[in-house]
Scaffold this motif. Sequence first.
Motif, short mmCIF file in Angstrom:
data_model
loop_
_atom_site.label_atom_id
_atom_site.label_comp_id
_atom_site.label_asym_id
_atom_site.label_seq_id
_atom_site.Cartn_x
_atom_site.Cartn_y
_atom_site.Cartn_z
N SER B 2 -13.79 -4.77 21.05
CA SER B 2 -13.09 -5.78 21.83
C SER B 2 -11.62 -5.19 21.99
O SER B 2 -11.27 -4.14 21.40
N TYR B 3 -10.99 -5.98 22.72
CA TYR B 3 -9.70 -5.39 23.19
C TYR B 3 -8.74 -6.66 23.58
O TYR B 3 -9.39 -7.75 23.67
N ALA B 4 -7.34 -6.60 23.33
CA ALA B 4 -6.57 -7.63 23.60
C ALA B 4 -6.47 -7.64 25.11
O ALA B 4 -6.34 -8.68 25.48
N TYR B 5 -6.25 -6.48 25.45
CA TYR B 5 -5.87 -6.29 27.20
C TYR B 5 -6.55 -5.27 27.55
O TYR B 5 -6.70 -4.20 27.20
N LEU B 6 -6.88 -5.28 28.94
CA LEU B 6 -7.42 -4.32 29.61
C LEU B 6 -6.43 -3.95 30.65
O LEU B 6 -6.06 -4.97 31.45
N PHE B 7 -5.96 -2.71 30.80
CA PHE B 7 -5.30 -2.26 31.87
C PHE B 7 -5.79 -1.26 32.96
O PHE B 7 -6.42 -0.34 32.32
N LYS B 8 -5.66 -1.45 34.18
CA LYS B 8 -6.20 -0.61 35.07
C LYS B 8 -5.13 0.31 35.72
O LYS B 8 -4.20 -0.12 35.88
N TYR B 9 -5.48 1.46 35.71
CA TYR B 9 -4.57 2.83 36.15
C TYR B 9 -5.27 3.36 37.48
O TYR B 9 -6.29 3.32 37.57
N ILE B 10 -4.45 4.03 38.20
CA ILE B 10 -4.71 4.93 39.39
C ILE B 10 -3.86 6.28 38.96
O ILE B 10 -2.56 5.95 38.77
N ILE B 11 -4.65 7.36 39.47
CA ILE B 11 -3.69 8.64 39.13
C ILE B 11 -3.72 9.03 40.82
O ILE B 11 -4.86 9.25 41.26
N ILE B 12 -2.58 9.69 41.05
CA ILE B 12 -2.61 9.80 42.61
C ILE B 12 -1.51 11.21 42.54
O ILE B 12 -0.81 11.53 41.59
N GLY B 13 -1.46 12.08 43.73
CA GLY B 13 -0.87 13.03 43.96
C GLY B 13 -1.60 14.04 44.55
O GLY B 13 -2.82 13.91 44.76
N ASP B 14 -0.78 15.08 45.15
CA ASP B 14 -1.48 16.11 45.98
C ASP B 14 -2.65 16.93 45.05
O ASP B 14 -2.81 16.65 44.22
N THR B 15 -3.58 17.64 46.04
CA THR B 15 -4.64 18.12 45.31
C THR B 15 -4.43 19.34 44.47
O THR B 15 -3.28 20.13 44.93
N GLY B 16 -5.07 19.67 43.31
CA GLY B 16 -4.66 20.59 42.85
C GLY B 16 -3.42 20.50 41.53
O GLY B 16 -3.03 21.63 41.16
N VAL B 17 -2.91 19.45 41.39
CA VAL B 17 -1.87 19.15 40.74
C VAL B 17 -2.19 18.91 39.26
O VAL B 17 -1.49 19.13 38.20
N GLY B 18 -3.45 18.68 38.87
CA GLY B 18 -3.97 18.63 37.63
C GLY B 18 -4.37 17.00 37.31
O GLY B 18 -4.25 16.88 36.07
N LYS B 19 -4.38 16.32 38.38
CA LYS B 19 -4.67 14.97 37.88
C LYS B 19 -6.00 14.73 37.02
O LYS B 19 -6.03 14.16 35.93
N SER B 20 -7.29 15.49 37.60
CA SER B 20 -8.33 15.13 36.85
C SER B 20 -8.18 15.98 35.28
O SER B 20 -8.88 15.36 34.41
N CYS B 21 -7.51 17.12 35.23
CA CYS B 21 -7.32 17.69 33.90
C CYS B 21 -6.41 16.62 33.09
O CYS B 21 -6.84 16.82 31.83
N LEU B 22 -5.32 16.09 33.62
CA LEU B 22 -4.67 14.96 32.93
C LEU B 22 -5.65 14.03 32.28
O LEU B 22 -5.68 13.64 31.03
N LEU B 23 -6.45 13.45 33.09
CA LEU B 23 -7.53 12.56 32.64
C LEU B 23 -8.50 12.97 31.62
O LEU B 23 -8.50 12.31 30.63
N MET B 47 -9.47 3.60 24.75
CA MET B 47 -8.69 2.65 24.03
C MET B 47 -7.45 3.13 23.50
O MET B 47 -7.41 4.05 22.76
N ILE B 48 -6.44 2.36 23.27
CA ILE B 48 -5.10 2.87 22.54
C ILE B 48 -4.84 1.45 21.76
O ILE B 48 -5.04 0.26 21.99
N THR B 49 -3.63 1.84 21.22
CA THR B 49 -3.24 0.69 20.52
C THR B 49 -1.38 0.51 20.58
O THR B 49 -0.82 1.53 20.55
N ILE B 50 -1.13 -0.55 21.10
CA ILE B 50 0.33 -0.84 21.08
C ILE B 50 0.77 -2.32 20.57
O ILE B 50 -0.13 -3.25 20.64
N ASP B 51 1.81 -1.99 19.74
CA ASP B 51 2.12 -3.28 18.93
C ASP B 51 1.17 -3.93 18.16
O ASP B 51 0.89 -4.93 18.11
N GLY B 52 0.15 -3.06 17.51
CA GLY B 52 -0.81 -3.45 16.89
C GLY B 52 -2.14 -4.20 17.42
O GLY B 52 -2.98 -4.60 16.96
#
Lengths: 459, 214
Positions: B2-23, B47-52
Amino acid sequence: MPAAEAEDDEAAADEEKSIGSDDGSPSGSSRAASRYRSRLRDHSNGFVMSNEDSIWRADGPGVPDCPDIAHLHSTELERLKLIVIKGTISKPNLTLNELRLLSRSSEGLVHGEFIAIQSKYLQLINLFIVFSMTDKIRKLLWPKLLKLPEKEDDVVESLEDVHKLIDGDVYYQIQKDVARSNSHMPEDTPDEEMEKFQTELTQIICWVLSRHPELNYYQGYNDVAATVLLVMGLQQGLQVLEKISVTFLERFMEKTMEKVNQELFYIFALLDREHPLLLEHLENVELFPHFALAEYTTWYAHKYSENRKLLHRLFDFFLGSPPLIPLYLSTKIVAYRDKEIFNTTPDMGHTHKVLSTLPDDLPFEKLLYHTTKLYQLFPPDSIDSDVREFDFKRRRKEQEWKSRTEAVRNERERQRSLRVARTQQPKIPIRLRSYKTFTVVTILAFGLYAFLKTSSGLN
Amino acid sequence: MSYAYLFKYIIIGDTGVGKSCLLLQFTDKRFQPVHDLTIGVEFGARMITIDGKQIKLQIWDTAGQEAFRSITRSYYRGAAGALLVYDITRRETFNHLTTWLEDARQHSNSNMVIMLIGNKSDLDARREVKREEGEAFAREHGLVFMETSAKTAANVEEAFINTAKEIYEKIQEGVFDINNEANGIKIGPSHSPSSPGGIAGTGGQGSSQGGGCC
């Protein structure tokens, strides 16, 4: 293994006699059944093609129809393959249709030979020899499937300079992608060989693009090119990749992928007939069919770059089939994985992840067989309108979303400007300044008056 | 889980900058020197924890090539956070930021938190874009800025987590309407007393079929 495969073939042939239910997945609705019956009336034999696949009709008068071959028993097919393979490749009466049927049928262009080798030498032949032998046969047959003219031994010169003929940015992109194509080679490939592979891969891509300025390079094209290069070699690969590009891949090589975005909905339109419950689930989690993008645009060369045997077999199938058939295969794979999908966390992301990660043990021969059947049942022109409807729904949703965010943005702007106007009002700097002036003037006047008063008093 | 919130992200930027590697570094804590190129979109979650509070991040990683833009654009929809990535060793990836930003602003919701990331900070010897330039760009466009290395994992956690903190603060301030799913935020099942499935199951999905982890 071959025995099991032969059994599988037999089972498949038996199933062909009683078409209707498909590999356990809930078969289509009654609508699907009636469509099928009408299809059956219209096309009682042979492979059904759509208008879009006109190239597959344009066999020309030189290639006679061979309706009988569609009904050959699997053992006869294997016999035919053996004939082809045993040095009679240029057999004048082997038609293109026969060849295509072979490439689509079980194990593609190599199964017959595989059996022959197995029965003759059995344990003596190691897998590597079988592997390289089969690709030798492909080298002869792929150009034929593509209707390329008989090879004259002219060599294309100055390939090392061919990149100068294409746009610098595109060339840069190709180099970057080629550097990321090493998974097509075995892990222990010596540096020198890897370098040669990369150089040739760059050359083969640049050569095709230089001859077709209307084709735009896309990421994934490098995977198709790598597969062709590894089977055909550089010189023979040039023509093969060129023909594949203009015949099959041109739809991916437009300026944008908008057309592909729409075509991917064939999967949904087909699932609507194959497995409506599963489609309902996918629509509920708001999934786009983008999970199949890489499969479609690279003919699985991106996913299965390390599994050459399977990959080359899939290429046999696609080369002998109409351009949209990879979408039919994707549909079959999705339907086959229904339980797995139902058991995944029901949201868009997780469903996308599961579907875009293909397991290594999919029963491809069976799936390919049913893919062809699915195409015969619902050729593209029979479901075109549904595909457009799905795409229309997507566009409409996106438009709604866009207008909603624009409305929110405008509202925020309005609020902000209102706030600015409100905070500006109480400032009134002129009044403040006049107040100060008034004080200073009063003090000065009072001082002057006092000064005059005192000075007059003094006098 | 279970989680308190779910946040959706998108990673963008030029090809080969390392987006998939960051993920990959963020979700799996590993680095692939030669990462497969991304065709279309890929997905990761953690899953991450913020403010408990437990917060689930769902991250869409997109293909950088221009040709795929018509496909990747669909994924701006419903994103609460964006990681806009450039490569500090390739000037042109920095020069393209404005185009990316325009695209993001046009297709995303206006509250989306955008984190500007200068990736490959481990390759300082080959640096073409100064840190100050990144900072200035971020300041000018109201973005949060950070230099990261997907290879050494430097600042990777921080990049994803700080973005989440910003979103979380916005929620506390009442800037985000958390009941509007289009904002890329969902309240977890544990926080939604009125309906057992919360709004976590989209489109009225029953939670009975749920399996797997985050």
